[in-house]
Design a protein around this motif. Structure first.
Motif, short mmCIF file in Angstrom:
data_model
loop_
_atom_site.label_atom_id
_atom_site.label_comp_id
_atom_site.label_asym_id
_atom_site.label_seq_id
_atom_site.Cartn_x
_atom_site.Cartn_y
_atom_site.Cartn_z
N LEU A 44 0.11 -6.61 -6.27
CA LEU A 44 1.10 -7.03 -7.26
C LEU A 44 1.28 -8.54 -7.26
O LEU A 44 1.47 -9.14 -8.33
CB LEU A 44 2.44 -6.34 -6.97
N ARG A 88 -1.58 -9.90 -9.23
CA ARG A 88 -1.43 -9.60 -10.66
C ARG A 88 -0.35 -10.44 -11.31
O ARG A 88 -0.49 -10.86 -12.46
CB ARG A 88 -1.14 -8.11 -10.83
N LEU A 89 0.73 -10.72 -10.57
CA LEU A 89 1.78 -11.58 -11.13
C LEU A 89 1.26 -12.99 -11.35
O LEU A 89 1.49 -13.59 -12.40
CB LEU A 89 3.00 -11.60 -10.20
N ARG A 108 8.21 -8.18 -15.29
CA ARG A 108 8.54 -6.84 -14.80
C ARG A 108 7.84 -5.78 -15.65
O ARG A 108 7.28 -4.81 -15.12
CB ARG A 108 10.05 -6.62 -14.82
N LEU A 110 3.98 -5.69 -15.04
CA LEU A 110 3.58 -5.07 -13.78
C LEU A 110 4.13 -3.65 -13.64
O LEU A 110 3.88 -2.99 -12.63
CB LEU A 110 4.08 -5.92 -12.60
N LEU A 136 7.21 -2.58 -13.14
CA LEU A 136 8.08 -2.51 -11.97
C LEU A 136 9.44 -1.93 -12.36
O LEU A 136 9.94 -2.20 -13.46
CB LEU A 136 8.27 -3.90 -11.37
#
Length: 369
Positions: free
Chosen positions: A189, A192-193, A216, A219, A221
């Motif tokens: 993550l 990816r962020l 958010r 991803l 989340l």
């Protein structure tokens, strides 16, 4: 709960297995056979569970049985997921935990075809083709013994409180708030962020900061607090996340339009371009704000821009009037129009270059740029 008794003796706590009398405060009339008394926030009510079976093979079981867990007896629908694993859909939820033992009874034949061990009290629904077969493979490796690290690994992200309510020990500290994360997923993550931030900056050079809520969603989340924790090490400002590019950049066509405005202002410093000129150049309010943020222009008010430093230059010219001045006197000294003079004088007031003497006049404060 006012008190506990077993065999007519008072107790502060009683363990299994025992017949217990419980003195409850308030109206206990709604409590019936098979109900459970629970500490608030410490249990999950499960209406779908995955189990391992002992006895008849899962495919041979009737589809409708009765689950006996503790003193509760609840009708369930059985969906086989393997030879010895199945998904049970309960007619009403029960407070079950991983590792709990139960029986499946066939009320029609008056027999108990299988015992069951609870493997999962929060299984994911089958949302795509092949999900049941994939789930069967996962269940084949599960033992029914509570395994905190394994549970977090399977789920990726889970609240600490939910894990405890499942009857599973917490294997490590939360990454953010109450959230536990599988270390491999957390590392992924983060990568990816960082990639999402750079992609956003490349696609939006005039606004390079990725909004935290957009991050958010990108991803997938469940909580904004996870984004904040993942963004550690990245630059954050005003609810946005920045990577290598931390300031707006003007694309070449916009830069050319801004350069045209700068040439106009170089010839007539306080003749700010009007709405028609800005529209002709394709400079929207948003692009003008970006140009001001990059230092290419000075934004005095909406639709009114000058060259950087011309606020101090205007203050110097007004100081040359030798005393208090009116709006008309300022407009003539600067060689501009009322459309520009009014917001410019208000801007100079805000920056401390000028101050009002009365309703009609101002004076310069002598502030240096």
């Amino acid at each position: 709960m006012r008190g506990l008794q077993s065999l007519k003796e008072d107790h502060r706590e009683i363990g299994a297995v025992a017949r217990v009398a419980v003195n409850l405060h308030g109206n206990a009339g709604e409590i019936g056979r098979g109900d459970a008394l629970l500490a608030p926030g410490r249990w999950l009510a499960a209406d779908v569970v995955d189990v391992r079976l002992r006895g008849d093979a899962a495919p041979d079981l009737p589809r409708e049985l009765t689950l006996h867990a503790g003193t509760a007896a609840v009708p369930v629908h059985v969906r086989p997921l393997g030879e010895d694993t199945a998904r049970l859909s309960l007619r009403r939820p029960l407070p079950l935990r991983v590792g709990d033992a139960a029986l499946l009874r066939d009320p029609g034949r008056h027999r108990v075809p299988a015992g069951a061990t609870v493997l999962d009290v929060r299984p994911e629904p089958f949302a795509r083709r092949g999900a049941a077969a994939a789930r069967a493979r996962v269940l084949a490796a599960m033992t029914g013994r509570p395994d905190g690290a394994g549970e977090v690994r399977r789920r990726g992200l889970i609240r600490r409180s939910d894990l405890l309510a499942m009857g599973v020990p917490v294997p490590f500290e939360p990454v953010a708030g109450d959230w536990l994360a599988d270390p491999a997923l957390w590392k992924d993550l983060r990568g990816r962020l960082a990639a999402a931030v750079e992609e956003h900056a490349a696609a939006n050079p005039t606004d390079p900061g990725l909004p935290a809520d957009a991050a958010r969603r990108a991803l997938d989340l469940p909580d904004r607090v996870l984004v904040d924790a993942l963004a550690e090490g990245l630059r954050r400002r005003d609810g946005r996340i920045y990577g290598r590019t931390t300031a707006p950049e003007l694309p070449p066509p916009v830069r050319e339009a801004v350069d045209a405005v700068r040439r106009d202002l170089a010839a007539a410093p306080f003749q700010a371009p009007d709405a028609n000129r800005l529209a002709e150049l394709g400079l929207t309010p948003k692009l003008l704000a970006v140009a001001a943020a990059t230092g290419a222009l000075l934004k005095v008010a909406d639709g009114v821009v000058l060259l950087p430093g011309d606020d101090a230059r205007a203050a110097g010219l007004l100081a040359g009037l030798g005393g208090p001045f009116t709006l008309s006197e300022a407009r003539r000294a600067l060689g501009t129009t009322r459309r520009v003079a009014v917001p410019l004088l208000e801007y100079l007031d805000d920056r401390g270059y000028t101050v009002r003497v009365d309703d009609l006049r101002r004076r310069c404060t002598g502030r240096k740029p």
